[in-house]
Design a protein around this motif. Structure first.
Motif, PDB file in Angstrom:
ATOM      1  N   ASP A  97       2.663   0.042   4.148  1.00 29.14           N
ATOM      2  CA  ASP A  97       2.896  -1.293   4.683  1.00 29.14           C
ATOM      3  C   ASP A  97       2.571  -2.302   3.592  1.00 29.14           C
ATOM      4  O   ASP A  97       2.121  -1.935   2.498  1.00 29.14           O
ATOM      5  CB  ASP A  97       2.020  -1.514   5.926  1.00 29.14           C
ATOM      6  CG  ASP A  97       2.559  -2.626   6.836  1.00 29.14           C
ATOM      7  OD1 ASP A  97       3.611  -3.224   6.513  1.00 29.14           O
ATOM      8  OD2 ASP A  97       1.914  -2.899   7.865  1.00 29.14           O
ATOM      9  N   GLN A 106      -8.304  -2.077   2.698  1.00 30.24           N
ATOM     10  CA  GLN A 106      -8.647  -3.449   3.056  1.00 30.24           C
ATOM     11  C   GLN A 106      -8.979  -4.240   1.800  1.00 30.24           C
ATOM     12  O   GLN A 106      -9.715  -3.769   0.932  1.00 30.24           O
ATOM     13  CB  GLN A 106      -9.828  -3.497   4.026  1.00 30.24           C
ATOM     14  CG  GLN A 106     -10.161  -4.923   4.456  1.00 30.24           C
ATOM     15  CD  GLN A 106     -11.268  -5.002   5.482  1.00 30.24           C
ATOM     16  OE1 GLN A 106     -11.969  -4.032   5.738  1.00 30.24           O
ATOM     17  NE2 GLN A 106     -11.428  -6.173   6.071  1.00 30.24           N
ATOM     18  N   ASN A 122       0.855  -1.185   0.000  1.00 24.62           N
ATOM     19  CA  ASN A 122       0.000   0.000   0.000  1.00 24.62           C
ATOM     20  C   ASN A 122       0.893   1.238   0.000  1.00 24.62           C
ATOM     21  O   ASN A 122       1.505   1.569   1.018  1.00 24.62           O
ATOM     22  CB  ASN A 122      -0.912  -0.013   1.236  1.00 24.62           C
ATOM     23  CG  ASN A 122      -1.822   1.199   1.303  1.00 24.62           C
ATOM     24  OD1 ASN A 122      -1.764   2.095   0.469  1.00 24.62           O
ATOM     25  ND2 ASN A 122      -2.662   1.229   2.317  1.00 24.62           N
ATOM     26  N   ALA A 126      -2.024  -1.130   6.202  1.00 26.09           N
ATOM     27  CA  ALA A 126      -1.777   0.261   6.577  1.00 26.09           C
ATOM     28  C   ALA A 126      -0.987   0.979   5.486  1.00 26.09           C
ATOM     29  O   ALA A 126      -0.319   0.348   4.657  1.00 26.09           O
ATOM     30  CB  ALA A 126      -1.008   0.313   7.900  1.00 26.09           C
ATOM     31  N   ASN A 137     -11.067   1.773   0.653  1.00 27.57           N
ATOM     32  CA  ASN A 137     -10.233   2.715   1.402  1.00 27.57           C
ATOM     33  C   ASN A 137     -10.930   3.125   2.694  1.00 27.57           C
ATOM     34  O   ASN A 137     -12.041   2.675   2.992  1.00 27.57           O
ATOM     35  CB  ASN A 137      -9.836   3.922   0.534  1.00 27.57           C
ATOM     36  CG  ASN A 137     -11.007   4.821   0.174  1.00 27.57           C
ATOM     37  OD1 ASN A 137     -12.124   4.662   0.663  1.00 27.57           O
ATOM     38  ND2 ASN A 137     -10.760   5.761  -0.716  1.00 27.57           N
ATOM     39  N   GLU A 138     -10.283   3.976   3.462  1.00 28.91           N
ATOM     40  CA  GLU A 138     -10.818   4.384   4.767  1.00 28.91           C
ATOM     41  C   GLU A 138     -12.142   5.133   4.663  1.00 28.91           C
ATOM     42  O   GLU A 138     -12.924   5.163   5.607  1.00 28.91           O
ATOM     43  CB  GLU A 138      -9.802   5.260   5.498  1.00 28.91           C
ATOM     44  CG  GLU A 138      -8.567   4.499   5.934  1.00 28.91           C
ATOM     45  CD  GLU A 138      -7.539   5.394   6.599  1.00 28.91           C
ATOM     46  OE1 GLU A 138      -7.304   6.523   6.121  1.00 28.91           O
ATOM     47  OE2 GLU A 138      -6.973   4.965   7.613  1.00 28.91           O
ATOM     48  N   LYS A 150      -6.303  -5.844   6.331  1.00 28.08           N
ATOM     49  CA  LYS A 150      -6.208  -4.387   6.284  1.00 28.08           C
ATOM     50  C   LYS A 150      -4.726  -4.057   6.176  1.00 28.08           C
ATOM     51  O   LYS A 150      -3.920  -4.546   6.968  1.00 28.08           O
ATOM     52  CB  LYS A 150      -6.809  -3.761   7.543  1.00 28.08           C
ATOM     53  CG  LYS A 150      -8.307  -3.945   7.626  1.00 28.08           C
ATOM     54  CD  LYS A 150      -8.882  -3.300   8.869  1.00 28.08           C
ATOM     55  CE  LYS A 150     -10.404  -3.485   8.902  1.00 28.08           C
ATOM     56  NZ  LYS A 150     -10.989  -2.886  10.107  1.00 28.08           N
ATOM     57  N   GLU A 162      -5.206   3.579   5.106  1.00 29.91           N
ATOM     58  CA  GLU A 162      -5.378   2.136   5.130  1.00 29.91           C
ATOM     59  C   GLU A 162      -6.250   1.666   3.971  1.00 29.91           C
ATOM     60  O   GLU A 162      -7.156   2.366   3.526  1.00 29.91           O
ATOM     61  CB  GLU A 162      -6.029   1.752   6.460  1.00 29.91           C
ATOM     62  CG  GLU A 162      -6.173   0.271   6.678  1.00 29.91           C
ATOM     63  CD  GLU A 162      -6.763  -0.035   8.043  1.00 29.91           C
ATOM     64  OE1 GLU A 162      -5.983  -0.296   8.973  1.00 29.91           O
ATOM     65  OE2 GLU A 162      -8.007   0.022   8.168  1.00 29.91           O
TER      66      GLU A 162
END
Length: 127
Positions: free
Chosen positions: A80, A46, A39, A77, A105-106, A75, A44
């Motif tokens: 990450d 998912q 990512n 980050a 997305n968030e 998920k 974050e």
């Protein structure tokens, strides 16, 4: 100020031929693939679903759709990565696999993260 930016996702794939589970005399070639999903976005993301198209050297196509990967909906980050290993069986010593992940997305926006075509091949089949 928040933005609804769609994260940039990069996927790296490493494949392996699993000789001891394969049966070439029965047109059964087993491969594992390890995918690292990175990512590169600022928020974050998912992984919700996967979509694969697997094509063997005879042109036989197999489409696989499913929830998550290896029983998980990870998920990931910002900055990450998530790595998993799975496998597939094809009828020829050479094939191609490609697809995408459906991610969110968030902010709740769904998007697709493409997985570029990658080769499934027994060692030394291609020069």
């Amino acid at each position: 100020m928040t933005t609804n930016a769609i994260p940039t996702i990069k996927c790296r794939v490493v494949t392996h031929y699993i000789e001891d589970q394969s049966e070439p005399e029965n047109q059964r070639y087993v491969f594992s693939y390890t995918i690292t999903i990175r990512n590169l976005g600022s928020g974050e993301a998912q992984l919700l679903n996967r979509h694969w198209l697997i094509t063997d050297a005879n042109g036989k196509k197999l489409v696989i759709d499913g929830e998550g990967v290896v029983g998980e909906q990870p998920k990931i980050a910002a900055n990450d990565e998530y790595t998993y290993t799975s496998g597939t069986i094809i009828e020829t010593p050479l094939g191609v696999m490609q697809g995408h992940y459906v991610m969110i997305n968030e902010q709740g926006d769904e998007f697709e993260a493409e997985v570029s075509p990658f080769r499934l091949s027994i060692p030394n089949i291609l020069h």
